[in-house]
Design a protein around this motif. Structure first.
Motif, short mmCIF file in Angstrom:
data_model
loop_
_atom_site.label_atom_id
_atom_site.label_comp_id
_atom_site.label_asym_id
_atom_site.label_seq_id
_atom_site.Cartn_x
_atom_site.Cartn_y
_atom_site.Cartn_z
N ASP A 151 0.80 -1.22 0.00
CA ASP A 151 0.00 0.00 0.00
C ASP A 151 0.84 1.27 0.00
O ASP A 151 0.33 2.34 -0.36
N PRO B 273 0.21 4.62 3.09
CA PRO B 273 0.31 5.72 2.12
C PRO B 273 1.17 6.88 2.62
O PRO B 273 1.96 7.46 1.86
N PRO C 76 -0.04 5.70 -3.55
CA PRO C 76 -0.12 7.12 -3.91
C PRO C 76 1.02 7.59 -4.81
O PRO C 76 0.95 8.70 -5.35
N ILE D 104 -9.20 7.67 1.09
CA ILE D 104 -7.86 7.49 0.54
C ILE D 104 -7.66 8.24 -0.77
O ILE D 104 -6.54 8.57 -1.15
#
Length: 391
Positions: A26, A150, A30, A226
């Motif tokens: 994860d 993230p 981003p 998110i």
């Protein structure tokens, strides 16, 4: 009472491995779109980063669920974690957009195998009478990993480079593989006769359709957070947006012992209804937040709400099927999660062109109301059936 213990050595090592897998994976989310733009990808191609990954994960899970019916989970989990590591290593060497996007399909497939195998394996390690509590503890590795990673990824990328981020993810995946070596698999169960593989039947385990539907609806709220929280913080001038992720993860972790026991004693209905209402309030509060205090209150509510609903839904999903179908049930749960997040990112991305982010959060907050209403109706239906049987 020894066999009623949750925190066995295999459970702990599996927890650590799953946590490392989620962090390592994860933390890239981003950053990958930004990297793709740096190699001259179009905006449509950037959008395919998530879409193709989701396709890979959803398509592989029916095969994984079928395989896990009568096969050992450990070897599959180790292989999937190793595949995640190897695939991640390739990203810096892909300077062609089409190769990058092709790799996303395989990355999604490896992710689908890993998440399904780990969550099925842990079901074998938890005493059945404490399944809600045990799954609640194990889900900390999932929710906390997904929540904080993230921010870690952004920090590493901005402080160092894309290559450092990639190798950090690779190291975490390697540690996950090593941790799995210490997980002693449950004794081999007697092989049961199983039906021939049918893809359409395995892609969705019909016995768990209700918690799967609730999972899709619930993840709409998570998808909104998110996708838009960082941008929302910039628009509102909230400098410490990381507080939301930190406090959210902390609250979700601290209340897990209480909520797990609540589930085991009372069943899924009351705890999901209460938690869904907290999730609704969290997104409404977030939409009005203009400073750190408002952000912190929203984070506390979201951690208690969303952070409780998801492990309850996963436990409910597993409990609705026989033991040999736990792999298929977990596959359906995670596919529902991926679909919910994917739909959320796509639809809300379109809406964000026309309405404010504040309104986005308020609209998505209604998804928690829908979950509460559906669960309450299911509870009433169950009560009616029980009264009829007792009568």
């Amino acid at each position: 009472m020894k066999n009623q213990r949750i925190f066995s050595k295999p459970f702990i090592f599996l927890f650590v491995s799953n946590f490392l897998v989620f962090i390592g994976f994860d933390m890239l989310l981003p950053i990958l779109p930004a990297y793709l733009l740096s190699i001259n990808a179009s905006t449509i191609q950037v959008g395919l980063v998530t879409t193709l990954f989701t396709i890979g994960a959803v398509l592989i899970r029916p095969f994984v669920g079928y395989y896990l019916i009568d096969n050992q989970r450990k070897s599959l989990a180790i292989g999937a974690s190793a595949a995640l590591m190897i695939i991640t290593m390739l990203y810096p060497f892909l300077n062609f957009v089409w190769l990058f996007l092709l790799l996303r399909i395989f990355h999604g497939a490896a992710w689908g195998v890993s998440t399904t195998a780990n969550s099925t394996m842990v079901v074998d390690l938890i005493p059945k009478s404490r399944l809600g509590e045990g799954m609640g503890y194990f889900s900390i590795s999932t929710t906390v990993g997904a929540i904080i990673s993230p921010s870690i990824g952004i920090l590493i990328y901005e402080s160092f480079s894309f290559d450092v981020l990639i190798w950090s993810s690779v190291v975490l995946s390697l540690l996950a593989v090593i941790s799995l070596q210490f997980v002693k698999a449950s004794p081999k169960t007697v092989k049961r006769e199983k039906q021939p593989f049918r893809f359409l039947d395995m892609i969705f385990e019909r016995e768990v359709w209700f918690p799967a539907l609730l999972t899709v609806i619930t993840t709409l709220g998570f998808g909104a957070v998110i996708t838009f929280l960082v941008l929302f913080g910039k628009q509102k001038g909230i400098d410490h947006i990381f507080l939301f992720f930190l406090i959210n993860a902390t609250v979700a972790t601290l209340i897990r012992p209480f909520t797990g026991k609540w589930y085991d004693k009372k069943g899924p209905w009351s705890i999901i209804i209460v938690s869904a209402m907290l999730g609704f309030l969290s997104l409404v509060m977030l939409s009005y937040a203009s400073n750190d205090i408002g952000l912190i209150i929203a984070a506390i509510l979201f951690g208690a709400g969303y952070g409780t609903v998801m492990p309850c839904l996963q436990t409910w999903t597993v409990q609705k099927v026989s033991e040999e179908k736990s792999g298929a049930a977990n596959a359906t749960f995670f596919s529902s999660f991926d679909v919910g997040v994917g739909v959320s990112a796509f639809v809300l991305g379109i809406l964000a062109e026309w309405i404010s982010l504040e309104m986005i959060f308020r609209i998505v907050s209604l998804s928690f109301i829908v979950v509460a209403v559906l669960v309450y109706k299911d509870y009433l239906k169950r009560e009616k059936v029980e009264k009829y049987i007792n009568f």
